[in-house]
Design a protein around this motif. Structure first.
Motif, PDB file in Angstrom:
ATOM      1  N   VAL A  15       0.840  -1.205   0.000  1.00 51.92           N
ATOM      2  CA  VAL A  15       0.000   0.000   0.000  1.00 51.92           C
ATOM      3  C   VAL A  15       0.869   1.246   0.000  1.00 51.92           C
ATOM      4  CG1 VAL A  15      -1.648   1.345   1.375  1.00 51.92           C
ATOM      5  CG2 VAL A  15      -1.950  -1.131   1.122  1.00 51.92           C
ATOM      6  N   ILE A 123      -1.193   7.508   7.014  1.00 52.58           N
ATOM      7  CA  ILE A 123      -2.079   6.351   6.886  1.00 52.58           C
ATOM      8  C   ILE A 123      -2.596   6.032   8.279  1.00 52.58           C
ATOM      9  CG2 ILE A 123      -2.312   3.963   6.132  1.00 52.58           C
ATOM     10  CD1 ILE A 123       0.251   4.353   4.480  1.00 52.58           C
ATOM     11  N   ASN A 127     -11.656   3.492  10.094  1.00 55.16           N
ATOM     12  CA  ASN A 127     -12.462   4.143   9.059  1.00 55.16           C
ATOM     13  C   ASN A 127     -12.845   5.575   9.421  1.00 55.16           C
ATOM     14  OD1 ASN A 127     -14.301   3.697  11.071  1.00 55.16           O
ATOM     15  ND2 ASN A 127     -15.730   2.472   9.837  1.00 55.16           N
ATOM     16  N   THR A 155      -5.228   9.493   5.021  1.00 52.58           N
ATOM     17  CA  THR A 155      -6.044   8.465   4.380  1.00 52.58           C
ATOM     18  C   THR A 155      -6.311   7.386   5.404  1.00 52.58           C
ATOM     19  OG1 THR A 155      -6.243   6.929   2.501  1.00 52.58           O
ATOM     20  CG2 THR A 155      -4.053   7.168   3.480  1.00 52.58           C
ATOM     21  N   MET A 157      -7.772   3.536   6.540  1.00 54.32           N
ATOM     22  CA  MET A 157      -7.866   2.185   5.991  1.00 54.32           C
ATOM     23  C   MET A 157      -8.243   1.217   7.108  1.00 54.32           C
ATOM     24  SD  MET A 157      -4.982  -0.102   4.009  1.00 54.32           S
ATOM     25  CE  MET A 157      -4.962   1.060   2.655  1.00 54.32           C
ATOM     26  N   ALA A 160      -5.627  -1.379   8.706  1.00 49.61           N
ATOM     27  CA  ALA A 160      -4.329  -0.956   8.171  1.00 49.61           C
ATOM     28  C   ALA A 160      -3.185  -1.546   8.974  1.00 49.61           C
ATOM     29  CB  ALA A 160      -4.237   0.573   8.163  1.00 49.61           C
TER      30      ALA A 160
END
Length: 257
Positions: A15, A123, A127, A155, A157, A160
Protein backbone atom coordinates in the motif's frame (compact mmCIF):
# COMPACT_ATOMS: atom_id res chain seq x y z
CA UNK A 1 -6.15 -29.31 -9.58
CA UNK A 2 -3.23 -27.28 -8.27
CA UNK A 3 -4.18 -25.27 -5.21
CA UNK A 4 -3.65 -21.55 -5.49
CA UNK A 5 -1.23 -20.08 -2.98
CA UNK A 6 -2.89 -18.44 -0.01
CA UNK A 7 -2.31 -14.66 0.01
CA UNK A 8 0.03 -13.55 2.76
CA UNK A 9 -1.67 -12.14 5.83
CA UNK A 10 1.46 -10.36 6.97
CA UNK A 11 1.73 -6.58 6.61
CA UNK A 12 3.79 -5.37 3.67
CA UNK A 13 4.76 -2.12 1.95
CA UNK A 14 2.43 -2.77 -0.98
CA UNK A 15 0.00 0.00 0.00
CA UNK A 16 2.80 2.40 0.91
CA UNK A 17 4.57 1.86 -2.41
CA UNK A 18 1.37 2.57 -4.34
CA UNK A 19 0.88 5.82 -2.41
CA UNK A 20 4.49 6.81 -3.00
CA UNK A 21 4.10 6.25 -6.73
CA UNK A 22 1.13 8.62 -6.64
CA UNK A 23 3.32 11.39 -5.24
CA UNK A 24 3.34 10.90 -1.46
CA UNK A 25 7.04 10.29 -0.96
CA UNK A 26 7.23 10.64 2.82
CA UNK A 27 4.57 8.45 4.42
CA UNK A 28 3.58 8.16 8.08
CA UNK A 29 1.84 5.09 9.45
CA UNK A 30 -0.13 5.91 12.61
CA UNK A 31 -1.99 3.83 15.18
CA UNK A 32 -3.35 4.28 18.71
CA UNK A 33 -3.46 2.17 21.85
CA UNK A 34 -5.33 2.66 25.10
CA UNK A 35 -8.55 4.11 23.68
CA UNK A 36 -10.73 1.72 25.67
CA UNK A 37 -8.70 1.64 28.90
CA UNK A 38 -10.16 2.83 32.19
CA UNK A 39 -6.91 4.37 33.43
CA UNK A 40 -3.77 5.91 32.04
CA UNK A 41 -3.11 7.75 28.80
CA UNK A 42 -4.20 7.15 25.25
CA UNK A 43 -1.06 6.80 23.14
CA UNK A 44 -0.43 7.28 19.42
CA UNK A 45 2.54 5.88 17.55
CA UNK A 46 3.81 7.17 14.22
CA UNK A 47 6.45 5.67 11.92
CA UNK A 48 7.70 7.54 8.86
CA UNK A 49 9.17 5.85 5.79
CA UNK A 50 10.30 6.97 2.35
CA UNK A 51 10.91 5.14 -0.91
CA UNK A 52 14.44 4.12 0.12
CA UNK A 53 13.48 1.89 3.07
CA UNK A 54 13.45 -1.84 2.52
CA UNK A 55 10.89 -4.28 3.88
CA UNK A 56 10.04 -3.92 7.55
CA UNK A 57 11.92 -6.01 10.12
CA UNK A 58 10.82 -9.63 10.20
CA UNK A 59 7.99 -10.13 12.66
CA UNK A 60 6.42 -6.67 12.42
CA UNK A 61 2.64 -6.97 12.58
CA UNK A 62 -0.33 -5.67 14.56
CA UNK A 63 0.91 -5.36 18.16
CA UNK A 64 -2.13 -7.25 19.50
CA UNK A 65 -0.93 -10.36 17.66
CA UNK A 66 2.53 -10.32 19.26
CA UNK A 67 3.75 -11.43 22.64
CA UNK A 68 5.17 -8.83 24.99
CA UNK A 69 8.66 -10.21 24.48
CA UNK A 70 8.32 -10.07 20.69
CA UNK A 71 7.07 -6.49 20.77
CA UNK A 72 9.94 -5.31 22.94
CA UNK A 73 12.45 -7.06 20.71
CA UNK A 74 11.07 -5.29 17.64
CA UNK A 75 11.33 -1.76 19.03
CA UNK A 76 15.05 -1.11 18.34
CA UNK A 77 14.76 -2.77 14.93
CA UNK A 78 11.80 -0.58 13.99
CA UNK A 79 13.65 2.51 15.20
CA UNK A 80 16.64 1.69 13.00
CA UNK A 81 14.39 0.92 10.04
CA UNK A 82 12.23 4.05 10.09
CA UNK A 83 13.15 7.46 8.73
CA UNK A 84 11.58 8.95 11.89
CA UNK A 85 9.32 7.74 14.67
CA UNK A 86 7.56 9.00 17.80
CA UNK A 87 4.88 8.21 20.36
CA UNK A 88 2.60 10.92 21.76
CA UNK A 89 0.30 10.69 24.78
CA UNK A 90 -2.79 12.40 26.19
CA UNK A 91 -3.41 11.83 29.89
CA UNK A 92 -6.59 10.80 31.71
CA UNK A 93 -7.20 14.36 32.89
CA UNK A 94 -7.12 15.53 29.28
CA UNK A 95 -9.42 12.72 28.17
CA UNK A 96 -11.92 13.77 30.84
CA UNK A 97 -11.62 17.42 29.84
CA UNK A 98 -12.01 17.12 26.06
CA UNK A 99 -13.27 13.60 25.27
CA UNK A 100 -11.49 10.63 23.79
CA UNK A 101 -11.59 11.69 20.13
CA UNK A 102 -10.04 15.09 20.78
CA UNK A 103 -7.53 13.40 23.12
CA UNK A 104 -6.53 11.02 20.32
CA UNK A 105 -5.99 14.03 18.09
CA UNK A 106 -3.93 15.69 20.80
CA UNK A 107 -1.72 12.63 21.24
CA UNK A 108 -1.35 12.21 17.48
CA UNK A 109 -0.43 15.86 17.00
CA UNK A 110 2.18 15.60 19.76
CA UNK A 111 3.69 12.58 18.04
CA UNK A 112 3.82 14.40 14.69
CA UNK A 113 5.34 17.50 16.28
CA UNK A 114 8.15 15.36 17.70
CA UNK A 115 9.19 13.84 14.38
CA UNK A 116 11.43 16.54 12.97
CA UNK A 117 9.98 15.85 9.49
CA UNK A 118 6.59 16.60 7.95
CA UNK A 119 4.96 13.60 6.23
CA UNK A 120 3.23 14.06 2.89
CA UNK A 121 0.44 11.73 3.99
CA UNK A 122 -0.65 9.86 7.13
CA UNK A 123 -2.08 6.35 6.89
CA UNK A 124 -4.51 5.99 9.76
CA UNK A 125 -5.88 2.67 10.97
CA UNK A 126 -9.68 2.45 10.98
CA UNK A 127 -12.46 4.14 9.06
CA UNK A 128 -12.58 7.47 10.93
CA UNK A 129 -10.13 10.33 10.62
CA UNK A 130 -9.68 11.37 14.25
CA UNK A 131 -6.41 13.18 13.51
CA UNK A 132 -7.77 16.03 11.40
CA UNK A 133 -9.60 18.67 13.42
CA UNK A 134 -13.31 18.90 12.48
CA UNK A 135 -12.89 22.52 11.38
CA UNK A 136 -10.09 21.56 9.00
CA UNK A 137 -11.94 18.96 6.95
CA UNK A 138 -12.26 19.61 3.22
CA UNK A 139 -12.74 23.19 2.09
CA UNK A 140 -13.11 24.35 5.70
CA UNK A 141 -9.36 23.86 6.05
CA UNK A 142 -8.73 26.90 3.87
CA UNK A 143 -11.62 29.12 4.89
CA UNK A 144 -11.37 32.39 6.81
CA UNK A 145 -7.97 33.42 8.11
CA UNK A 146 -6.65 29.90 8.54
CA UNK A 147 -3.21 29.25 7.09
CA UNK A 148 -4.20 25.72 6.14
CA UNK A 149 -4.50 22.38 7.91
CA UNK A 150 -2.42 21.93 11.06
CA UNK A 151 -1.85 18.23 10.31
CA UNK A 152 -0.82 16.44 7.10
CA UNK A 153 -3.44 14.92 4.80
CA UNK A 154 -4.88 11.65 6.06
CA UNK A 155 -6.04 8.47 4.38
CA UNK A 156 -7.92 5.93 6.49
CA UNK A 157 -7.87 2.19 5.99
CA UNK A 158 -9.73 -0.51 7.89
CA UNK A 159 -7.26 -3.03 9.36
CA UNK A 160 -4.33 -0.96 8.17
CA UNK A 161 -2.35 -2.39 11.09
CA UNK A 162 -2.70 -5.80 9.42
CA UNK A 163 -1.96 -4.60 5.89
CA UNK A 164 0.61 -1.79 6.11
CA UNK A 165 4.04 -2.34 7.64
CA UNK A 166 4.35 1.31 8.66
CA UNK A 167 1.07 1.23 10.61
CA UNK A 168 1.88 -2.13 12.21
CA UNK A 169 5.28 -0.77 13.29
CA UNK A 170 3.60 2.32 14.77
CA UNK A 171 1.22 0.11 16.75
CA UNK A 172 4.17 -1.82 18.21
CA UNK A 173 5.97 1.35 19.34
CA UNK A 174 2.80 2.78 20.90
CA UNK A 175 1.88 -0.47 22.65
CA UNK A 176 5.33 -1.02 24.16
CA UNK A 177 5.68 2.56 25.39
CA UNK A 178 2.19 2.73 26.90
CA UNK A 179 2.57 -0.67 28.56
CA UNK A 180 5.87 0.43 30.09
CA UNK A 181 4.22 3.61 31.38
CA UNK A 182 1.43 1.62 33.02
CA UNK A 183 3.87 -0.82 34.63
CA UNK A 184 5.76 2.15 36.07
CA UNK A 185 2.55 3.73 37.38
CA UNK A 186 1.51 0.41 38.94
CA UNK A 187 4.28 0.73 41.52
CA UNK A 188 2.43 3.66 43.12
CA UNK A 189 -1.03 2.09 42.67
CA UNK A 190 -0.48 -1.67 43.13
CA UNK A 191 -4.07 -2.50 44.09
CA UNK A 192 -5.37 -1.99 40.53
CA UNK A 193 -3.13 -4.58 38.89
CA UNK A 194 -1.92 -2.30 36.10
CA UNK A 195 1.31 -4.25 35.71
CA UNK A 196 -0.83 -7.00 34.19
CA UNK A 197 -4.00 -5.33 32.87
CA UNK A 198 -2.37 -2.06 31.70
CA UNK A 199 -5.42 -0.09 32.84
CA UNK A 200 -8.06 -2.05 30.92
CA UNK A 201 -11.27 -3.47 32.38
CA UNK A 202 -9.89 -6.77 33.68
CA UNK A 203 -11.86 -8.35 36.56
CA UNK A 204 -9.23 -7.55 39.18
CA UNK A 205 -9.14 -3.92 38.03
CA UNK A 206 -12.92 -3.55 38.15
CA UNK A 207 -13.03 -5.16 41.58
CA UNK A 208 -10.37 -2.79 42.93
CA UNK A 209 -12.26 0.26 41.63
CA UNK A 210 -15.44 -1.02 43.28
CA UNK A 211 -13.66 -1.53 46.61
CA UNK A 212 -11.30 1.46 46.65
CA UNK A 213 -12.77 3.90 44.18
CA UNK A 214 -10.80 5.47 41.31
CA UNK A 215 -7.47 7.24 41.73
CA UNK A 216 -6.25 10.37 39.96
CA UNK A 217 -5.08 8.32 36.97
CA UNK A 218 -8.51 6.88 36.20
CA UNK A 219 -10.71 8.35 33.49
CA UNK A 220 -13.56 9.61 35.63
CA UNK A 221 -15.68 10.37 32.58
CA UNK A 222 -15.90 6.62 31.91
CA UNK A 223 -18.61 4.46 33.46
CA UNK A 224 -16.49 3.31 36.36
CA UNK A 225 -18.07 1.03 38.98
CA UNK A 226 -19.92 3.04 41.61
CA UNK A 227 -18.73 6.38 40.26
CA UNK A 228 -20.88 9.19 38.98
CA UNK A 229 -19.80 12.80 38.82
CA UNK A 230 -22.31 15.53 37.90
CA UNK A 231 -21.58 17.30 34.64
CA UNK A 232 -19.74 14.37 33.03
CA UNK A 233 -22.72 12.69 31.36
CA UNK A 234 -21.72 14.16 28.02
CA UNK A 235 -18.39 12.37 27.98
CA UNK A 236 -19.34 9.03 29.49
CA UNK A 237 -17.42 6.34 27.65
CA UNK A 238 -15.41 9.04 25.94
CA UNK A 239 -17.57 9.61 22.88
CA UNK A 240 -17.39 13.41 23.01
CA UNK A 241 -15.25 15.16 20.40
CA UNK A 242 -14.67 18.57 21.93
CA UNK A 243 -12.14 21.10 20.63
CA UNK A 244 -8.74 20.99 22.27
CA UNK A 245 -8.53 23.94 24.67
CA UNK A 246 -5.40 26.05 24.72
CA UNK A 247 -5.14 25.60 28.49
CA UNK A 248 -4.61 21.82 28.35
CA UNK A 249 -1.20 21.09 29.89
CA UNK A 250 1.28 19.53 27.51
CA UNK A 251 2.28 15.90 27.91
CA UNK A 252 5.64 14.72 26.67
CA UNK A 253 6.31 12.64 23.58
CA UNK A 254 9.23 10.36 23.01
CA UNK A 255 12.52 11.61 21.66
CA UNK A 256 13.10 10.56 18.06
CA UNK A 257 16.03 10.58 15.75
Amino acid sequence: MVARPTPSKKPSLRVERALQRSGHRLLAGMDEVGRGALAGPVSVGVVVIDETVRSAPVGVKDSKLLTERARKGLVPRIQRWAVAYAVGHAGPDEIDAIGIMAALRLAGTRALDSLGVVPDLVILDGNHDWLTAPGEVGLLAFSGDAAGPSTPPVTTMIKADMKCSSVAAASVLAKVERDDLMVGLAADHPAYGWALNKGYAAPEHMDAITRLGPCELHRRSWRLPGVHEPGLDGVLNGMTDLPVPASVPEQTATTVR
